[in-house]
Design an enzyme around this catalytic site. Structure first.
Site, PDB file in Angstrom:
ATOM      1  N   CYS A 105       0.844  -1.189   0.000  1.00 14.91           N
ATOM      2  CA  CYS A 105       0.000   0.000   0.000  1.00 14.91           C
ATOM      3  C   CYS A 105       0.884   1.245   0.000  1.00 14.91           C
ATOM      4  O   CYS A 105       1.815   1.345   0.792  1.00 14.91           O
ATOM      5  CB  CYS A 105      -0.882  -0.063   1.236  1.00 14.91           C
ATOM      6  SG  CYS A 105      -1.212   1.490   2.014  1.00 14.91           S
ATOM      7  N   GLU A 106       0.594   2.184  -0.910  1.00 16.38           N
ATOM      8  CA  GLU A 106       1.466   3.354  -1.018  1.00 16.38           C
ATOM      9  C   GLU A 106       1.202   4.376   0.089  1.00 16.38           C
ATOM     10  O   GLU A 106       1.943   5.345   0.220  1.00 16.38           O
ATOM     11  CB  GLU A 106       1.332   4.007  -2.394  1.00 16.38           C
ATOM     12  CG  GLU A 106       0.032   4.733  -2.649  1.00 16.38           C
ATOM     13  CD  GLU A 106      -0.040   5.313  -4.060  1.00 16.38           C
ATOM     14  OE1 GLU A 106       0.721   4.863  -4.938  1.00 16.38           O
ATOM     15  OE2 GLU A 106      -0.868   6.207  -4.286  1.00 16.38           O
ATOM     16  N   HIS A 107       0.170   4.164   0.872  1.00 18.03           N
ATOM     17  CA  HIS A 107      -0.096   5.112   1.967  1.00 18.03           C
ATOM     18  C   HIS A 107       0.573   4.713   3.270  1.00 18.03           C
ATOM     19  O   HIS A 107       0.801   5.555   4.125  1.00 18.03           O
ATOM     20  CB  HIS A 107      -1.607   5.249   2.183  1.00 18.03           C
ATOM     21  CG  HIS A 107      -2.328   5.692   0.952  1.00 18.03           C
ATOM     22  ND1 HIS A 107      -3.383   5.013   0.410  1.00 18.03           N
ATOM     23  CD2 HIS A 107      -2.093   6.749   0.139  1.00 18.03           C
ATOM     24  CE1 HIS A 107      -3.788   5.633  -0.680  1.00 18.03           C
ATOM     25  NE2 HIS A 107      -3.024   6.671  -0.875  1.00 18.03           N
ATOM     26  N   HIS A 108       0.830   3.409   3.429  1.00 17.10           N
ATOM     27  CA  HIS A 108       1.434   2.949   4.685  1.00 17.10           C
ATOM     28  C   HIS A 108       2.685   2.091   4.482  1.00 17.10           C
ATOM     29  O   HIS A 108       3.351   1.741   5.435  1.00 17.10           O
ATOM     30  CB  HIS A 108       0.413   2.138   5.494  1.00 17.10           C
ATOM     31  CG  HIS A 108      -0.813   2.907   5.856  1.00 17.10           C
ATOM     32  ND1 HIS A 108      -1.952   2.916   5.079  1.00 17.10           N
ATOM     33  CD2 HIS A 108      -1.069   3.725   6.909  1.00 17.10           C
ATOM     34  CE1 HIS A 108      -2.863   3.694   5.640  1.00 17.10           C
ATOM     35  NE2 HIS A 108      -2.362   4.194   6.753  1.00 17.10           N
TER      36      HIS A 108
ATOM     37  N   GLN B  60      -5.209  -0.297  -4.728  1.00 16.99           N
ATOM     38  CA  GLN B  60      -5.786  -1.434  -5.436  1.00 16.99           C
ATOM     39  C   GLN B  60      -6.515  -1.030  -6.719  1.00 16.99           C
ATOM     40  O   GLN B  60      -6.463  -1.739  -7.722  1.00 16.99           O
ATOM     41  CB  GLN B  60      -6.739  -2.184  -4.491  1.00 16.99           C
ATOM     42  CG  GLN B  60      -7.220  -3.493  -5.084  1.00 16.99           C
ATOM     43  CD  GLN B  60      -8.026  -4.299  -4.104  1.00 16.99           C
ATOM     44  OE1 GLN B  60      -7.764  -4.256  -2.900  1.00 16.99           O
ATOM     45  NE2 GLN B  60      -9.000  -5.034  -4.594  1.00 16.99           N
TER      46      GLN B  60
ATOM     47  N   HIS C 180      -5.650  -5.904   2.860  1.00 19.43           N
ATOM     48  CA  HIS C 180      -4.727  -4.792   3.103  1.00 19.43           C
ATOM     49  C   HIS C 180      -4.263  -4.862   4.554  1.00 19.43           C
ATOM     50  O   HIS C 180      -5.082  -4.742   5.460  1.00 19.43           O
ATOM     51  CB  HIS C 180      -5.434  -3.458   2.863  1.00 19.43           C
ATOM     52  CG  HIS C 180      -5.815  -3.219   1.434  1.00 19.43           C
ATOM     53  ND1 HIS C 180      -5.403  -2.119   0.734  1.00 19.43           N
ATOM     54  CD2 HIS C 180      -6.549  -3.959   0.565  1.00 19.43           C
ATOM     55  CE1 HIS C 180      -5.880  -2.175  -0.503  1.00 19.43           C
ATOM     56  NE2 HIS C 180      -6.577  -3.277  -0.630  1.00 19.43           N
TER      57      HIS C 180
ATOM     58  N   CYS D 282      -2.693  -2.703   6.116  1.00 23.74           N
ATOM     59  CA  CYS D 282      -2.867  -1.421   6.816  1.00 23.74           C
ATOM     60  C   CYS D 282      -4.250  -1.330   7.452  1.00 23.74           C
ATOM     61  O   CYS D 282      -4.481  -0.510   8.334  1.00 23.74           O
ATOM     62  CB  CYS D 282      -2.625  -0.235   5.871  1.00 23.74           C
ATOM     63  SG  CYS D 282      -3.661  -0.224   4.428  1.00 23.74           S
TER      64      CYS D 282
END
Ligand SMILES: [Zn+2]
Length: 233
Positions: free
Chosen positions: A125-128, A166, A194, A196
């Site tokens: 995941c590019e946010h976490h 995703q 996910h 996260c």
């Protein structure tokens, strides 16, 4: 705040996005476009230089957290992480690593949908920067050419090996296949967990996220039902 905006590369009014600040958005995942947001200078330095820089920066993160980098168990970690980022889990950022795909003539004149299901993938995941993993199902109807089945896995892997969301992963796989196979008749379904969401934050281990792309002939209720029947087999 400023830093995040630059990274996401999206125009915002002040520090707000669709009326929300980044703090208000918090853990909710944003999807900003089909292309992975890369800087123009992304490939100005070599992979070797990237690994050196990442190892150095990662050792700084560990040091800030108070870890003793002279400990035998920890001292190799920054280099290991750097190597893993560039050569494995984020190798799909570099277009040079895109799989070379050979196509074959559709000699069997098979003109129904071909489904390759349960393609296992691992992404992040590019946010976490924690894992997203699950299964991808791909279907297409040949426009005259066919693709080696394992090449579909390779394409999935290539786009999964990037910091991802995703929705983007789903669309990137679909558009790549559409271009290679020269057809709009492509369907991609991604069913993923996910970490996260599961291992931190809301800590929901049972939920899964499903995304889909239905192009060309797949964009009809009958074809979607037919595809779903294949997936149930
Ligand atoms: Zn996340």
């Amino acid at each position: 705040m400023k830093h995040q905006e630059t990274l996401l590369n999206i125009p915002t009014n002040g520090s707000r996005l669709n009326g929300f600040t980044f703090d208000e958005i918090g853990d909710d995942h944003l999807y900003t476009g089909i292309e992975t947001p890369l800087k123009e200078t992304a490939f100005d330095i070599s992979d070797e230089e990237k690994k050196e820089k990442i190892a150095d920066l990662f050792s700084q993160i560990m040091d800030v957290m108070g870890l003793d980098l002279t400990d035998d168990s920890l001292k190799g970690t920054p280099k290991r992480v750097a190597k893993m980022y560039i050569e494995e889990i984020f190798s799909g950022l570099n277009p040079e690593n895109k799989p070379k795909i050979a196509l074959f003539d559709n000699k069997y004149k098979y003109n129904q949908m071909l489904v390759e299901k349960n393609i296992q993938f691992y992404s992040n995941c590019e946010h976490h920067f924690v894992p997203i993993f699950g299964k991808v199902h791909v279907a297409y109807v040949s426009s005259g050419k066919v693709i080696g089945l394992s090449k579909i896995n390779r394409i999935v892997q290539y786009f999964a090996n990037r910091p991802q969301v995703q929705e983007r992963l789903t669309n990137q796989i679909a558009l790549e296949l559409s271009e290679i196979l020269d057809t709009k008749d492509i369907a991609v379904i991604v069913d993923a967990k996910h970490l996260c969401v599961a291992s931190r934050g809301i800590k929901d281990d049972s939920s899964a996220t499903v995304t889909s792309y239905y192009g060309g002939v797949f964009n009809t209720p009958e074809k979607i039902v037919e595809l779903q029947n294949y997936l149930k087999l």
